[in-house]
Write a protein that holds these residues in place. Structure first.
Motif, PDB file in Angstrom:
ATOM      1  N   ILE A  75       0.832  -1.208   0.000  1.00 45.73           N
ATOM      2  CA  ILE A  75       0.000   0.000   0.000  1.00 45.73           C
ATOM      3  C   ILE A  75       0.869   1.261   0.000  1.00 45.73           C
ATOM      4  N   ARG A  76       2.104   1.132   0.487  1.00 45.33           N
ATOM      5  CA  ARG A  76       3.007   2.287   0.511  1.00 45.33           C
ATOM      6  C   ARG A  76       3.434   2.714  -0.891  1.00 45.33           C
ATOM      7  N   LEU A  77       3.253   1.849  -1.863  1.00 45.68           N
ATOM      8  CA  LEU A  77       3.574   2.206  -3.247  1.00 45.68           C
ATOM      9  C   LEU A  77       2.586   3.231  -3.802  1.00 45.68           C
ATOM     10  N   TYR A  78       1.413   3.301  -3.180  1.00 49.79           N
ATOM     11  CA  TYR A  78       0.334   4.075  -3.786  1.00 49.79           C
ATOM     12  C   TYR A  78      -0.180   5.240  -2.946  1.00 49.79           C
ATOM     13  N   THR A  79       0.186   5.284  -1.667  1.00 52.52           N
ATOM     14  CA  THR A  79      -0.333   6.362  -0.829  1.00 52.52           C
ATOM     15  C   THR A  79       0.727   6.849   0.150  1.00 52.52           C
ATOM     16  N   HIS A 100      -5.895   8.065   0.112  1.00 51.05           N
ATOM     17  CA  HIS A 100      -5.655   8.986  -0.992  1.00 51.05           C
ATOM     18  C   HIS A 100      -4.452   8.506  -1.803  1.00 51.05           C
ATOM     19  N   ILE A 101      -4.559   8.597  -3.116  1.00 48.42           N
ATOM     20  CA  ILE A 101      -3.475   8.183  -3.996  1.00 48.42           C
ATOM     21  C   ILE A 101      -2.454   9.309  -4.103  1.00 48.42           C
ATOM     22  N   LYS A 102      -1.175   8.964  -3.920  1.00 52.46           N
ATOM     23  CA  LYS A 102      -0.146   9.992  -3.937  1.00 52.46           C
ATOM     24  C   LYS A 102       0.148  10.461  -5.359  1.00 52.46           C
ATOM     25  N   GLU A 103       0.759  11.612  -5.453  1.00 49.35           N
ATOM     26  CA  GLU A 103       1.093  12.194  -6.741  1.00 49.35           C
ATOM     27  C   GLU A 103       2.012  11.257  -7.521  1.00 49.35           C
ATOM     28  N   ASN A 104       1.783  11.219  -8.831  1.00 49.95           N
ATOM     29  CA  ASN A 104       2.592  10.401  -9.736  1.00 49.95           C
ATOM     30  C   ASN A 104       2.526   8.902  -9.444  1.00 49.95           C
ATOM     31  N   SER A 105       1.482   8.498  -8.736  1.00 47.22           N
ATOM     32  CA  SER A 105       1.301   7.068  -8.487  1.00 47.22           C
ATOM     33  C   SER A 105       0.893   6.379  -9.780  1.00 47.22           C
ATOM     34  N   SER A 115     -11.829  13.218  -5.160  1.00 46.08           N
ATOM     35  CA  SER A 115     -11.261  12.780  -3.885  1.00 46.08           C
ATOM     36  C   SER A 115      -9.931  12.059  -4.068  1.00 46.08           C
ATOM     37  N   ARG A 116      -9.691  11.521  -5.279  1.00 43.21           N
ATOM     38  CA  ARG A 116      -8.459  10.790  -5.584  1.00 43.21           C
ATOM     39  C   ARG A 116      -8.199   9.702  -4.542  1.00 43.21           C
TER      40      ARG A 116
END
Length: 201
Positions: A75-79, A100-105, A115-116
């Motif tokens: 999950i750390r790959l995406y948020t 929430h999805i992090k930038e450039n995920s 809401s991303r």
């Protein structure tokens, strides 16, 4: 095609079908689910399996699809959201966490607009986690039913309804009375239960 989960080829056959953009009905640690591979931004192939699943379930299907991951740490790959360790300790298991999805995920395109956010679960079934790992990407999961209709619990009803609309069905027997996953979101560091399922929060 219908294949028993106990068949020695079931993991490889399921993963191969998913990697090639197919839709599979898979037994999970909760109920049976429609699954398809998630398109990643850095992948050379894009199958849009979420749209395929929604088409099978019906045009009224608008709920976001849960994404299953192979390992809790994935999950750390995406948020970048702070997730309480008490929640992560319940993985693998029937707990779905909205983040929430992090930038450039690589998952940015699959996040809910505005809401991303994406709902993730690391399932408790080791068989299923092996399949996800072989896919090298999360896989979608949503209950097996037509939109607005009850969730199907028996292999016979699932086969009768959907055999001609999916690429593969994995038979693991009936799952009558199975509870869905518990669904939570994190707001300002506080965990909010949106759906109480089999995991107590």
């Amino acid at each position: 095609m219908i294949l028993k989960k106990s068949d020695t080829s079931s993991i490889d056959k399921t993963a191969d079908t998913l990697r090639n953009g197919g839709i599979v009905i898979i037994p999970t640690d909760t109920v049976y689910g429609f699954s398809g591979i998630v398109d990643l931004a850095n992948s050379s192939t894009h199958f849009e399996t979420d749209a395929k699943i929604r088409a099978i379930k019906g045009r009224a299907e608008t709920k976001p699809l849960i994404q299953l991951i192979a390992k809790p740490e994935d999950i750390r790959l995406y948020t970048d959201d702070e997730i309480p360790q008490a929640l992560l300790d319940k993985w693998p298991g029937a707990l779905t966490i909205i983040v929430h999805i992090k930038e450039n995920s690589p998952l940015a395109a699959t996040a809910i607009p505005l809401s991303r956010t994406v709902a993730f679960r690391c399932p408790g079934d080791e068989w299923l986690r092996k399949i996800i790992e072989l896919c090298n990407a999360p896989i979608f999961s949503t209950s097996v039913n037509r939109s607005g209709q009850p969730v199907l619990e028996t292999t016979n009803s699932i086969t009768q309804e959907f055999e001609n609309e999916v690429d593969l069905i994995i038979d693991d027997g009936d799952k009558k009375g199975a509870l869905p996953s518990t669904l939570v979101t994190i707001e300002n560091g506080t965990v909010k239960v949106l759906r109480q399922g089999s995991v107590k929060i």
